[in-house]
Design a protein around this motif. Structure first.
Motif, mmCIF file in Angstrom:
data_model
loop_
_atom_site.group_PDB
_atom_site.id
_atom_site.type_symbol
_atom_site.label_atom_id
_atom_site.label_comp_id
_atom_site.label_asym_id
_atom_site.label_seq_id
_atom_site.Cartn_x
_atom_site.Cartn_y
_atom_site.Cartn_z
ATOM 1 N N LEU A 1 1.117 -12.404 7.747
ATOM 2 C CA LEU A 1 1.356 -10.985 7.976
ATOM 3 C C LEU A 1 0.745 -10.170 6.841
ATOM 4 O O LEU A 1 0.961 -10.471 5.664
ATOM 5 N N ASP A 2 0.001 -9.124 7.201
ATOM 6 C CA ASP A 2 -0.525 -8.167 6.226
ATOM 7 C C ASP A 2 0.057 -6.795 6.545
ATOM 8 O O ASP A 2 0.008 -6.345 7.700
ATOM 9 N N VAL A 3 0.596 -6.132 5.524
ATOM 10 C CA VAL A 3 1.183 -4.804 5.669
ATOM 11 C C VAL A 3 0.333 -3.798 4.901
ATOM 12 O O VAL A 3 0.041 -3.998 3.717
ATOM 13 N N VAL A 4 -0.073 -2.731 5.587
ATOM 14 C CA VAL A 4 -0.749 -1.611 4.937
ATOM 15 C C VAL A 4 0.185 -0.415 5.076
ATOM 16 O O VAL A 4 0.311 0.166 6.162
ATOM 17 N N ALA A 5 0.881 -0.080 3.997
ATOM 18 C CA ALA A 5 1.862 1.013 4.015
ATOM 19 C C ALA A 5 1.274 2.215 3.289
ATOM 20 O O ALA A 5 0.850 2.101 2.131
ATOM 21 N N TYR A 6 1.257 3.337 3.964
ATOM 22 C CA TYR A 6 0.698 4.556 3.380
ATOM 23 C C TYR A 6 1.801 5.421 2.769
ATOM 24 O O TYR A 6 2.953 5.379 3.193
ATOM 25 N N GLU A 7 1.402 6.209 1.780
ATOM 26 C CA GLU A 7 2.267 7.223 1.195
ATOM 27 C C GLU A 7 1.569 8.558 1.413
ATOM 28 O O GLU A 7 0.768 9.007 0.591
ATOM 29 N N GLY A 8 1.829 9.155 2.588
ATOM 30 C CA GLY A 8 1.138 10.379 2.928
ATOM 31 C C GLY A 8 -0.261 10.103 3.424
ATOM 32 O O GLY A 8 -0.472 9.222 4.259
ATOM 33 N N VAL A 9 -1.255 10.839 2.895
ATOM 34 C CA VAL A 9 -2.623 10.790 3.407
ATOM 35 C C VAL A 9 -3.534 9.991 2.483
ATOM 36 O O VAL A 9 -3.666 10.313 1.299
ATOM 37 N N GLY A 10 -4.124 8.929 3.010
ATOM 38 C CA GLY A 10 -5.216 8.244 2.326
ATOM 39 C C GLY A 10 -4.859 7.434 1.111
ATOM 40 O O GLY A 10 -5.750 7.044 0.347
ATOM 41 N N LYS A 11 -3.588 7.147 0.884
ATOM 42 C CA LYS A 11 -3.212 6.318 -0.253
ATOM 43 C C LYS A 11 -1.996 5.485 0.122
ATOM 44 O O LYS A 11 -1.236 5.851 1.015
ATOM 45 N N GLY A 12 -1.831 4.362 -0.572
ATOM 46 C CA GLY A 12 -0.696 3.502 -0.239
ATOM 47 C C GLY A 12 -0.800 2.165 -0.931
ATOM 48 O O GLY A 12 -1.416 2.039 -2.001
ATOM 49 N N ALA A 13 -0.211 1.155 -0.312
ATOM 50 C CA ALA A 13 -0.180 -0.176 -0.908
ATOM 51 C C ALA A 13 -0.226 -1.216 0.199
ATOM 52 O O ALA A 13 0.139 -0.948 1.354
ATOM 53 N N MET A 14 -0.646 -2.432 -0.179
ATOM 54 C CA MET A 14 -0.744 -3.537 0.769
ATOM 55 C C MET A 14 0.063 -4.721 0.262
ATOM 56 O O MET A 14 0.139 -4.957 -0.949
ATOM 57 N N ALA A 15 0.641 -5.452 1.198
ATOM 58 C CA ALA A 15 1.387 -6.660 0.864
ATOM 59 C C ALA A 15 1.149 -7.703 1.948
ATOM 60 O O ALA A 15 0.978 -7.354 3.122
ATOM 61 N N SER A 16 1.120 -8.962 1.552
ATOM 62 C CA SER A 16 0.899 -10.065 2.495
ATOM 63 C C SER A 16 1.930 -11.148 2.272
ATOM 64 O O SER A 16 2.378 -11.372 1.140
ATOM 65 N N MET A 17 2.303 -11.827 3.351
ATOM 66 C CA MET A 17 3.194 -12.973 3.237
ATOM 67 C C MET A 17 3.164 -13.767 4.539
ATOM 68 O O MET A 17 2.804 -13.222 5.590
#
Length: 298
Positions: A276-292
């Motif tokens: 699983l790959d997660v792309v979580a945004y914080e508003g517009v055009g920025k955020g963080a990714m996590a995998s497990m």
């Protein structure tokens, strides 16, 4: 002559709504300025004026809780010098705050809309631009998001900047990939889970009797409301909000930790043989990714 700037800034804020409660929002600001040419054959010193507009919007609107002071459901009162209580009265889902005044953006409207916020920004900018600028057009708009998204509000007490305010938020896309392919069903489930949600940190939770709120807040009960209180560089922040519109997070609510939290939750729905790959945004055009790896037994 007209000059324009698209994507001048993004306003990440929350607002109070009788129907939806506390709503996290992200708006993109576009600006068009018109005027006569000066001695340098320019309408204005473009870079300087762009910087000034962004500075004012960031200072007086961004990362604040937008409050429609004319709404019949809103109560505002000074609690001490530099602090105010704000109540949104909506029965068992009422919201109560006591925060530094700089955490709020009070607008002269009975509801928060793109139009009423745009008018407020006009009022903020009035008289702040060079004399030869004869016209100013502002456009607030949402990011076009082709997939699922949610609205969340939160506060980050350890943040040195305005993110420490207990009630600001974002409109954020969510991308969930299983073995490299986006899963629209999982994304929609998460968007519905965090529809107009307040993300509270367990460490900041307290009992209601520890809060110094307005007299109206006595209607809140432990079984219906969560209470949050913390001290940050800008002052002390207090909030009581309905449990049914809150999700308690075991960590701080930085986007990095939210991405990890989402991954841990969603991995229970993904087979052990998958990633699983997660792309979580914080508003517009920025955020963080996590995998497990997935944790669901085949």
């Amino acid at each position: 002559m007209k000059l324009f700037v698209r994507d001048l800034t993004v306003i990440d804020a929350s607002y109070l709504c009788e129907q939806r409660g506390m709503v996290g929002e992200s708006w993109i600001l576009d600006v068009v300025m018109s005027g006569e040419l000066n001695e340098m054959s320019m309408v204005l010193d473009f870079s300087r004026v762009k910087k000034r507009i962004k500075q004012l919007v960031d200072e007086f609107v961004d990362h604040r809780l937008i409050v429609p002071r004319q709404s019949a459901t809103i109560r505002i009162a000074e609690s001490q010098l530099g602090y105010s209580t704000v109540d949104l009265l909506r029965g068992e889902k009422s919201i109560y705050l006591n925060c530094p005044d700089e955490a709020y953006c009070f607008i002269d409207a009975n509801e928060v809309t793109i139009e009423s916020v745009t008018q407020h920004i006009y009022d903020v900018l009035k008289g702040q631009l060079p004399e030869n600028v004869q016209g100013l057009e502002l456009t607030l708009r949402h990011e076009a998001i082709p997939g699922a998204f949610y609205h969340y509000s939160h506060g980050l007490k350890k943040h040195d900047g305005n993110c420490q305010r207990i009630a600001h938020g974002h409109r954020s896309p969510i991308e969930l990939l299983v073995d490299g392919e986006r899963d629209a069903s999982l994304e929609q489930q998460w968007a519905e889970r965090w529809h107009d949600i307040y993300l509270g940190t367990q460490e900041d939770c307290c009992s209601l009797n520890e809060l110094d709120l307005s007299p109206e807040a006595k209607a809140a009960k432990e079984e219906s409301h969560f209470a949050f209180r913390y001290t940050a560089p800008q002052g002390e922040f207090q909030l009581a909000i309905a449990r049914c519109e809150t999700e308690m997070i075991p960590t701080d609510t930085t986007v990095e930790l939210l991405a990890q939290y989402i991954a841990e939750q969603v991995s229970l729905q993904v087979n052990e043989s998958s990633v699983l790959d997660v792309v979580a945004y914080e508003g517009v055009g920025k955020g963080a990714m996590a995998s497990m790896p997935g944790r669901k037994s085949a």
